[in-house]
Enzyme design. Structure first.
Site, PDB file in Angstrom:
ATOM      1  N   HIS A  24       0.849  -1.198   0.000  1.00 33.34           N
ATOM      2  CA  HIS A  24       0.000   0.000   0.000  1.00 33.34           C
ATOM      3  C   HIS A  24       0.889   1.254   0.000  1.00 33.34           C
ATOM      4  O   HIS A  24       0.635   2.216  -0.719  1.00 33.34           O
ATOM      5  CB  HIS A  24      -0.893   0.059   1.253  1.00 33.34           C
ATOM      6  CG  HIS A  24      -1.987  -0.967   1.300  1.00 33.34           C
ATOM      7  ND1 HIS A  24      -2.070  -1.923   2.281  1.00 33.34           N
ATOM      8  CD2 HIS A  24      -3.067  -1.174   0.513  1.00 33.34           C
ATOM      9  CE1 HIS A  24      -3.139  -2.668   2.091  1.00 33.34           C
ATOM     10  NE2 HIS A  24      -3.774  -2.240   1.030  1.00 33.34           N
ATOM     11  N   LYS A  40     -14.709  -8.468   6.216  1.00 32.36           N
ATOM     12  CA  LYS A  40     -13.432  -8.853   6.820  1.00 32.36           C
ATOM     13  C   LYS A  40     -13.450  -8.590   8.316  1.00 32.36           C
ATOM     14  O   LYS A  40     -14.138  -7.683   8.770  1.00 32.36           O
ATOM     15  CB  LYS A  40     -12.295  -8.044   6.196  1.00 32.36           C
ATOM     16  CG  LYS A  40     -12.100  -8.319   4.727  1.00 32.36           C
ATOM     17  CD  LYS A  40     -11.010  -7.414   4.152  1.00 32.36           C
ATOM     18  CE  LYS A  40     -10.946  -7.592   2.654  1.00 32.36           C
ATOM     19  NZ  LYS A  40     -10.014  -6.637   2.023  1.00 32.36           N
ATOM     20  N   ARG A  65      -2.518  -5.793  -8.051  1.00 29.74           N
ATOM     21  CA  ARG A  65      -1.293  -6.546  -7.799  1.00 29.74           C
ATOM     22  C   ARG A  65      -1.071  -7.603  -8.865  1.00 29.74           C
ATOM     23  O   ARG A  65      -0.022  -7.701  -9.463  1.00 29.74           O
ATOM     24  CB  ARG A  65      -1.367  -7.238  -6.429  1.00 29.74           C
ATOM     25  CG  ARG A  65      -1.280  -6.281  -5.270  1.00 29.74           C
ATOM     26  CD  ARG A  65      -1.699  -6.959  -4.000  1.00 29.74           C
ATOM     27  NE  ARG A  65      -3.102  -7.385  -4.082  1.00 29.74           N
ATOM     28  CZ  ARG A  65      -3.717  -8.132  -3.204  1.00 29.74           C
ATOM     29  NH1 ARG A  65      -3.059  -8.590  -2.166  1.00 29.74           N
ATOM     30  NH2 ARG A  65      -4.997  -8.438  -3.347  1.00 29.74           N
ATOM     31  N   SER A 122      -3.141  -8.253   3.266  1.00 29.83           N
ATOM     32  CA  SER A 122      -3.361  -7.911   4.671  1.00 29.83           C
ATOM     33  C   SER A 122      -3.830  -9.131   5.461  1.00 29.83           C
ATOM     34  O   SER A 122      -3.441  -9.330   6.618  1.00 29.83           O
ATOM     35  CB  SER A 122      -4.398  -6.791   4.776  1.00 29.83           C
ATOM     36  OG  SER A 122      -3.938  -5.652   4.090  1.00 29.83           O
TER      37      SER A 122
HETATM   38  N1  COA Z   1       0.058  -3.995  -1.988  1.00 29.78           N
HETATM   39  C1  COA Z   1      -0.233  -5.049  -1.216  1.00 29.78           C
HETATM   40  N2  COA Z   1      -1.474  -5.443  -0.965  1.00 29.78           N
HETATM   41  C2  COA Z   1      -2.468  -4.756  -1.514  1.00 29.78           C
HETATM   42  C3  COA Z   1      -2.243  -3.651  -2.333  1.00 29.78           C
HETATM   43  C4  COA Z   1      -0.922  -3.277  -2.561  1.00 29.78           C
HETATM   44  N3  COA Z   1      -0.598  -2.224  -3.301  1.00 29.78           N
HETATM   45  N4  COA Z   1      -3.430  -3.180  -2.750  1.00 29.78           N
HETATM   46  C5  COA Z   1      -4.355  -3.978  -2.219  1.00 29.78           C
HETATM   47  N5  COA Z   1      -3.779  -4.916  -1.462  1.00 29.78           N
HETATM   48  C6  COA Z   1      -4.450  -6.004  -0.771  1.00 29.78           C
HETATM   49  C7  COA Z   1      -4.755  -5.711   0.646  1.00 29.78           C
HETATM   50  O1  COA Z   1      -3.725  -6.163   1.473  1.00 29.78           O
HETATM   51  C8  COA Z   1      -6.046  -6.466   0.843  1.00 29.78           C
HETATM   52  O2  COA Z   1      -5.791  -7.801   1.179  1.00 29.78           O
HETATM   53  P1  COA Z   1      -6.901  -8.680   1.936  1.00 29.78           P
HETATM   54  O3  COA Z   1      -8.011  -8.918   0.931  1.00 29.78           O
HETATM   55  O4  COA Z   1      -6.156  -9.894   2.288  1.00 29.78           O
HETATM   56  O5  COA Z   1      -7.391  -7.884   3.120  1.00 29.78           O
HETATM   57  C9  COA Z   1      -6.696  -6.417  -0.515  1.00 29.78           C
HETATM   58  O6  COA Z   1      -5.681  -6.197  -1.421  1.00 29.78           O
HETATM   59  C10 COA Z   1      -7.687  -5.300  -0.703  1.00 29.78           C
HETATM   60  O7  COA Z   1      -7.551  -4.401   0.351  1.00 29.78           O
HETATM   61  P2  COA Z   1      -7.698  -2.858   0.296  1.00 29.78           P
HETATM   62  O8  COA Z   1      -6.872  -2.268  -0.801  1.00 29.78           O
HETATM   63  O9  COA Z   1      -7.461  -2.364   1.667  1.00 29.78           O
HETATM   64  O10 COA Z   1      -9.165  -2.637  -0.168  1.00 29.78           O
HETATM   65  P3  COA Z   1     -10.483  -3.327   0.252  1.00 29.78           P
HETATM   66  O11 COA Z   1     -10.879  -4.191  -0.905  1.00 29.78           O
HETATM   67  O12 COA Z   1     -10.419  -3.962   1.576  1.00 29.78           O
HETATM   68  O13 COA Z   1     -11.372  -2.026   0.344  1.00 29.78           O
HETATM   69  C11 COA Z   1     -13.270  -0.637  -0.082  1.00 29.78           C
HETATM   70  C12 COA Z   1     -12.625  -2.013  -0.157  1.00 29.78           C
HETATM   71  C13 COA Z   1     -13.125  -0.014   1.283  1.00 29.78           C
HETATM   72  C14 COA Z   1     -12.642   0.270  -1.115  1.00 29.78           C
HETATM   73  C15 COA Z   1     -14.719  -0.914  -0.445  1.00 29.78           C
HETATM   74  O14 COA Z   1     -15.223  -1.924   0.386  1.00 29.78           O
HETATM   75  C16 COA Z   1     -15.590   0.319  -0.299  1.00 29.78           C
HETATM   76  O15 COA Z   1     -15.587   1.161  -1.159  1.00 29.78           O
HETATM   77  N6  COA Z   1     -16.313   0.393   0.828  1.00 29.78           N
HETATM   78  C17 COA Z   1     -17.213   1.521   1.126  1.00 29.78           C
HETATM   79  C18 COA Z   1     -18.681   1.133   0.970  1.00 29.78           C
HETATM   80  C19 COA Z   1     -19.071   1.223  -0.478  1.00 29.78           C
HETATM   81  O16 COA Z   1     -19.055   2.245  -1.118  1.00 29.78           O
HETATM   82  N7  COA Z   1     -19.488   0.044  -0.975  1.00 29.78           N
HETATM   83  C20 COA Z   1     -19.920  -0.072  -2.351  1.00 29.78           C
HETATM   84  C21 COA Z   1     -18.739  -0.366  -3.240  1.00 29.78           C
HETATM   85  S1  COA Z   1     -19.277  -0.528  -4.910  1.00 29.78           S
END
Ligand code: COA
Length: 157
Positions: free
Chosen positions: A17, A41, A90, A128
């Protein structure tokens, strides 16, 4: 002034990240890192802690702000006067989920675009969930996350 919102659960923030935020900070004038809460999660710590830890980890990058958000991402992006969402890709495995998010967010807010950056390939395998699992089993996570994350994971284990 071009602002981009980089949302995620940062559960916890990893070196992957951070790599993405560093790349974004050299492209955009203002990078807002938006820490949300996933209903699916299990969060390692409450939102306030995840925001504080993320802020500490990214403190060395000057045009970055870290803030928590609750509710719809598109509403948050609008509230910041922004129209760009940044997500990381990724590997090809991320594509399907990200493509779904783009489509849904575009239906909700057609004026908001999503763009993607790829982290350095050395971070492409970090997740994560795996970091949390390794930490819970007593493994060494120091090459995946920054020291404030290790401290917080110990505190909330
Ligand atoms: N390097 C390493 N890991 C990465 C990364 C990077 N550059 N980018 C993403 N990841 C990994 C994270 O570690 C995480 O791993 P995990 O699945 O094991 O936890 C995964 O990719 C995704 O995590 P993250 O980037 O934190 O995003 P998320 O998918 O958890 O977040 C939101 C999702 C918050 C963006 C989404 O749920 C959201 O928009 N929520 C708000 C409510 C909403 O509007 N909902 C409708 C959406 S249409």
């Amino acid at each position: 002034m071009k602002t981009v919102v980089y949302p995620g659960t940062f559960n916890p923030i990893t070196n992957g990240h951070t790599d993405l935020v560093e790349r974004a900070s050299s492209i955009f004038d203002r990078v807002i890192v938006a820490v949300g809460t996933s209903k699916q999660k299990s969060n390692y710590a409450p939102l306030e802690t995840r925001v504080n830890v993320t802020r500490e980890v990214l403190a060395h990058i000057k045009n970055v702000e870290v803030t928590g958000f609750d509710g719809l991402l598109t509403d948050f992006v609008r509230s910041q006067g922004a129209n760009l969402i940044l997500r990381g890709l990724r590997t090809v495995a991320d594509f399907e989920y990200e493509f779904q998010l783009v489509g849904m967010n575009r239906k909700l807010a057609p004026a908001i675009e999503t763009i993607f950056l790829a982290p350095d390939e050395e971070f492409s395998y970090i997740s994560s969930t795996l970091v949390r699992e390794i930490a819970a089993l007593g493994g060494d996570i120091s090459s995946f996350v920054a020291p404030p994350v290790i401290k917080a994971l110990e505190e909330f284990s």
